[in-house]
Design a protein around this motif. Structure first.
Motif, short mmCIF file in Angstrom:
data_model
loop_
_atom_site.label_atom_id
_atom_site.label_comp_id
_atom_site.label_asym_id
_atom_site.label_seq_id
_atom_site.Cartn_x
_atom_site.Cartn_y
_atom_site.Cartn_z
N PRO A 96 0.82 -1.21 0.00
CA PRO A 96 0.00 0.00 0.00
C PRO A 96 0.86 1.27 0.00
O PRO A 96 0.51 2.26 -0.64
CB PRO A 96 -0.82 -0.11 1.29
CG PRO A 96 -0.90 -1.57 1.56
CD PRO A 96 0.43 -2.11 1.09
N GLU A 97 2.00 1.21 0.68
CA GLU A 97 2.88 2.38 0.75
C GLU A 97 3.42 2.76 -0.63
O GLU A 97 3.52 3.95 -0.97
CB GLU A 97 4.05 2.11 1.70
CG GLU A 97 3.65 2.00 3.16
CD GLU A 97 3.12 0.61 3.58
OE1 GLU A 97 2.70 0.49 4.74
OE2 GLU A 97 3.10 -0.33 2.75
N GLU A 98 3.77 1.77 -1.45
CA GLU A 98 4.28 2.05 -2.79
C GLU A 98 3.18 2.61 -3.69
O GLU A 98 3.44 3.50 -4.50
CB GLU A 98 4.91 0.80 -3.40
CG GLU A 98 6.22 0.44 -2.73
CD GLU A 98 6.78 -0.89 -3.18
OE1 GLU A 98 6.06 -1.70 -3.79
OE2 GLU A 98 7.96 -1.13 -2.91
N PHE B 58 2.97 6.43 -5.42
CA PHE B 58 2.69 6.65 -6.85
C PHE B 58 1.53 7.62 -7.04
O PHE B 58 1.65 8.61 -7.75
CB PHE B 58 2.39 5.31 -7.54
CG PHE B 58 2.11 5.45 -9.00
CD1 PHE B 58 3.16 5.52 -9.91
CD2 PHE B 58 0.81 5.52 -9.47
CE1 PHE B 58 2.91 5.65 -11.27
CE2 PHE B 58 0.55 5.64 -10.83
CZ PHE B 58 1.60 5.71 -11.73
N VAL B 59 0.38 7.36 -6.40
CA VAL B 59 -0.80 8.19 -6.65
C VAL B 59 -0.72 9.58 -6.04
O VAL B 59 -1.40 10.49 -6.50
CB VAL B 59 -2.12 7.49 -6.24
CG1 VAL B 59 -2.32 6.21 -7.01
CG2 VAL B 59 -2.21 7.27 -4.75
N GLY C 298 -1.23 -9.08 1.85
CA GLY C 298 -0.08 -9.88 2.27
C GLY C 298 1.13 -8.97 2.33
O GLY C 298 1.02 -7.76 2.19
N GLU C 299 2.29 -9.56 2.54
CA GLU C 299 3.50 -8.77 2.69
C GLU C 299 3.76 -7.85 1.50
O GLU C 299 4.12 -6.70 1.66
CB GLU C 299 4.70 -9.70 2.90
CG GLU C 299 5.97 -8.95 3.29
CD GLU C 299 7.08 -9.91 3.66
OE1 GLU C 299 8.20 -9.67 3.21
OE2 GLU C 299 6.80 -10.87 4.40
N SER C 300 3.58 -8.36 0.29
CA SER C 300 3.79 -7.56 -0.92
C SER C 300 2.63 -7.76 -1.89
O SER C 300 2.81 -7.89 -3.09
CB SER C 300 5.10 -7.94 -1.60
OG SER C 300 6.19 -7.48 -0.82
#
Length: 126
Positions: A14-16, A20-21, A105-107
């Motif tokens: 979610p952080e990535e 981006f947005v 999940g983790e990624s």
């Protein structure tokens, strides 16, 4: 009002997605996202990941080009952002957009993009 909702699961955090947005003005991110429809994106003031951030965009919607300035009105890092049209159009409730990021999940993240647009004129205060 017209509504568009897109949901996709992506192999990222979610952080990535948040990064981006909230930084569509950087590195041509806006055009990379939807190359056929996105025309221009300009950060006018603040940070789009914080309440009060202000940006301008142009996007093709079928046979017309939407040109709009909008404000961040809700931001809950890294899971939710809500935008509305900037004044004076804000007073006519011409639409809003939300981005929701749900960690799976983790990624792995479910990304939900929601847009509503059109006119919803307030009648007698409603």
């Amino acid at each position: 009002m017209k509504y568009i909702k897109e949901t996709v699961e992506v192999n990222t955090t979610p952080e990535e997605i948040w990064d981006f947005v909230t930084n569509l003005y950087k590195d041509d991110n806006y055009k990379k996202w939807h190359p056929q429809d996105h025309v221009v994106y300009i950060l006018k003031s603040g940070n789009m990941g914080e309440v009060g951030g202000l940006a301008y965009f142009e996007e093709y919607f079928g046979n017309f080009t939407l040109k709009l300035s909008y404000l961040t009105v809700k931001a809950s890092y890294p899971n939710y952002i809500e935008y509305v049209a900037a004044p004076p159009l804000r007073w006519f409730r011409v639409g809003k957009a939300t981005f929701t990021m749900v960690r799976l999940g983790e990624s792995r993240t479910k990304f939900i993009a929601y847009v509503e647009y059109g006119y919803r004129l307030p009648i007698l205060g409603h």
